[in-house]
Design an enzyme around this catalytic site. Structure first.
Site, PDB file in Angstrom:
ATOM      1  N   ARG A  11       0.841  -1.193   0.000  1.00  0.00           N
ATOM      2  CA  ARG A  11       0.000   0.000   0.000  1.00  0.00           C
ATOM      3  C   ARG A  11       0.878   1.246   0.000  1.00  0.00           C
ATOM      4  O   ARG A  11       1.921   1.297   0.662  1.00  0.00           O
ATOM      5  CB  ARG A  11      -0.926   0.008   1.226  1.00  0.00           C
ATOM      6  CG  ARG A  11      -2.092  -0.970   1.115  1.00  0.00           C
ATOM      7  CD  ARG A  11      -3.078  -0.532   0.045  1.00  0.00           C
ATOM      8  NE  ARG A  11      -4.263  -1.393  -0.026  1.00  0.00           N
ATOM      9  CZ  ARG A  11      -4.388  -2.424  -0.858  1.00  0.00           C
ATOM     10  NH1 ARG A  11      -3.374  -2.746  -1.656  1.00  0.00           N
ATOM     11  NH2 ARG A  11      -5.504  -3.133  -0.897  1.00  0.00           N
ATOM     12  N   GLU A  53      -3.588   8.197  -5.256  1.00  0.00           N
ATOM     13  CA  GLU A  53      -3.876   7.535  -6.523  1.00  0.00           C
ATOM     14  C   GLU A  53      -5.191   8.050  -7.088  1.00  0.00           C
ATOM     15  O   GLU A  53      -6.163   8.166  -6.341  1.00  0.00           O
ATOM     16  CB  GLU A  53      -3.944   6.010  -6.327  1.00  0.00           C
ATOM     17  CG  GLU A  53      -2.636   5.401  -5.868  1.00  0.00           C
ATOM     18  CD  GLU A  53      -2.732   3.897  -5.616  1.00  0.00           C
ATOM     19  OE1 GLU A  53      -3.848   3.317  -5.763  1.00  0.00           O
ATOM     20  OE2 GLU A  53      -1.705   3.287  -5.269  1.00  0.00           O
ATOM     21  N   HIS A 111      -0.946   0.716  -9.951  1.00  0.00           N
ATOM     22  CA  HIS A 111      -1.716  -0.137  -9.029  1.00  0.00           C
ATOM     23  C   HIS A 111      -2.479  -1.213  -9.808  1.00  0.00           C
ATOM     24  O   HIS A 111      -3.706  -1.320  -9.739  1.00  0.00           O
ATOM     25  CB  HIS A 111      -2.682   0.702  -8.195  1.00  0.00           C
ATOM     26  CG  HIS A 111      -3.113  -0.004  -6.926  1.00  0.00           C
ATOM     27  ND1 HIS A 111      -3.549   0.660  -5.815  1.00  0.00           N
ATOM     28  CD2 HIS A 111      -3.180  -1.332  -6.613  1.00  0.00           C
ATOM     29  CE1 HIS A 111      -3.864  -0.213  -4.861  1.00  0.00           C
ATOM     30  NE2 HIS A 111      -3.641  -1.429  -5.330  1.00  0.00           N
TER      31      HIS A 111
END
Length: 336
Positions: free
Chosen positions: A243, A272, A291
């Protein structure tokens, strides 16, 4: 019992995989697809179970406010941080999708590892310039860099040694790396030595590659900071597939720009999508991917079928991957 399942993860095989007893309780109309990118429609505010995946945090929080009958939230993400932070009532059980992304995250992490170890950013930069990067061959042949261009003989530390790490570790071992894990408690997992949190500092000076698979919880915020980076040797590299909140990005950029860290690769960032003005975009010796390591949860239909059956038979005690058991409250089978 009304079960809301994201459209993108909705699979007709889900009902087919339910056992006979569960199918008698869960009617076909009880499983309702919904859009992850929009608020849950008003007509579904009576839902008992909410399945989430890549739902935006603000929409999960909206569901927490508007779905008063919810008793269980099942996220298909390996990390349950969005669900835990959404504000669901104390009696709502939350369970994660741990194991559903092990294959793809392990493969993507291995790709990031090889990309930084084998200097892919330098090669791509030269390609864009239409330039043959002969300096790469010279650097690899330099006796001073012996061992810095390969995983063979490298000491890799997997920080956050869960199910993804257990799948990744043998891949690294097959390439000749020595793997040590760091987890909440010390011991041996899957045949690999694992130290507790207090053991990390002692590993760092002898680490060639540090891989973070940490979850996002208050105790892991900016776990990779300037102090941790300072303990790594200058030839070391860092990869994050856990993360983004676990990394102090300012400290990481400083370490890369100054040469105190040889390289890094990130699939996750603190914000993000990554803002266009982020210094990460132009940071030297850094690989970025958006991601995408997790991709689609694999085996989600069978997993959900098993989870629903366990919930109906045993309540939260029968579920896998419970991260918040919920306070005693409503009956599991009420409202069906």
């Amino acid at each position: 019992m009304k079960i809301l399942v994201p459209e993108v993860a909705f699979d007709l095989r889900f009902r087919q995989l339910l056992d006979d007893d569960t199918r008698r309780v869960v009617a076909a109309g009880d499983v309702v697809p919904y859009s992850m990118r929009e608020p849950v429609p008003d007509e579904h505010e009576d839902a008992d179970v909410l399945v989430t995946w890549a739902n935006p945090p603000e929409l999960v929080a909206d569901a927490a406010r508007r779905l008063p009958r919810l008793r269980w939230v099942q996220t298909l993400s390996a990390g349950p941080d969005v669900a835990l932070a959404a504000g669901f009532a104390d009696d709502v059980v939350i369970s994660s999708g741990r194991s559903l992304h092990d294959e793809t995250v392990a493969e993507h992490t291995l790709m990031l590892i090889l990309a930084t170890v084998r200097r892919l950013p330098e090669a791509l930069a030269a390609q864009r310039e239409h330039r043959w990067a002969g300096e790469m061959a010279a650097a690899q042949a330099d006796p001073a860099t012996d061992g810095h261009w390969t995983l063979s003989g490298a000491h890799v530390v997997l920080w956050g040694f869960g199910s993804i790490a257990e799948r990744l570790a043998p891949m690294l071992g097959a390439l000749g790396a020595r793997v040590t894990g760091v987890a909440g408690s010390a011991g041996t997992r899957g045949g690999y030595d694992v130290v507790g949190p207090d053991g990390l500092a002692g590993l760092l000076p002898g680490t060639d590659l540090l891989v973070s698979l940490l979850p996002s919880v208050p105790s892991t915020r900016h776990a990779l900071d300037a102090a941790v980076l300072a303990k790594l040797p200058t030839h070391a590299r860092f990869v994050n597939a856990g993360r983004g909140s676990t990394v102090d990005e300012t400290a990481l950029v400083d370490a890369l720009r100054s040469g105190r860290l040889a390289g890094a690769a990130l699939d996750v960032m603190e914000t993000e999508p990554l803002p266009a003005d982020s210094p990460l975009w132009d940071c030297p010796n850094l690989v970025l991917t958006p991601h995408v390591a997790g991709g689609r949860p694999r085996g989600a239909a069978g997993f959900l079928a098993n989870q629903i059956g366990a919930w109906l038979r045993e309540g939260s005690s029968g579920l896998r991957n419970v991260v918040r058991a919920g306070s005693p409250g409503r009956s599991t089978t009420s409202g069906s």
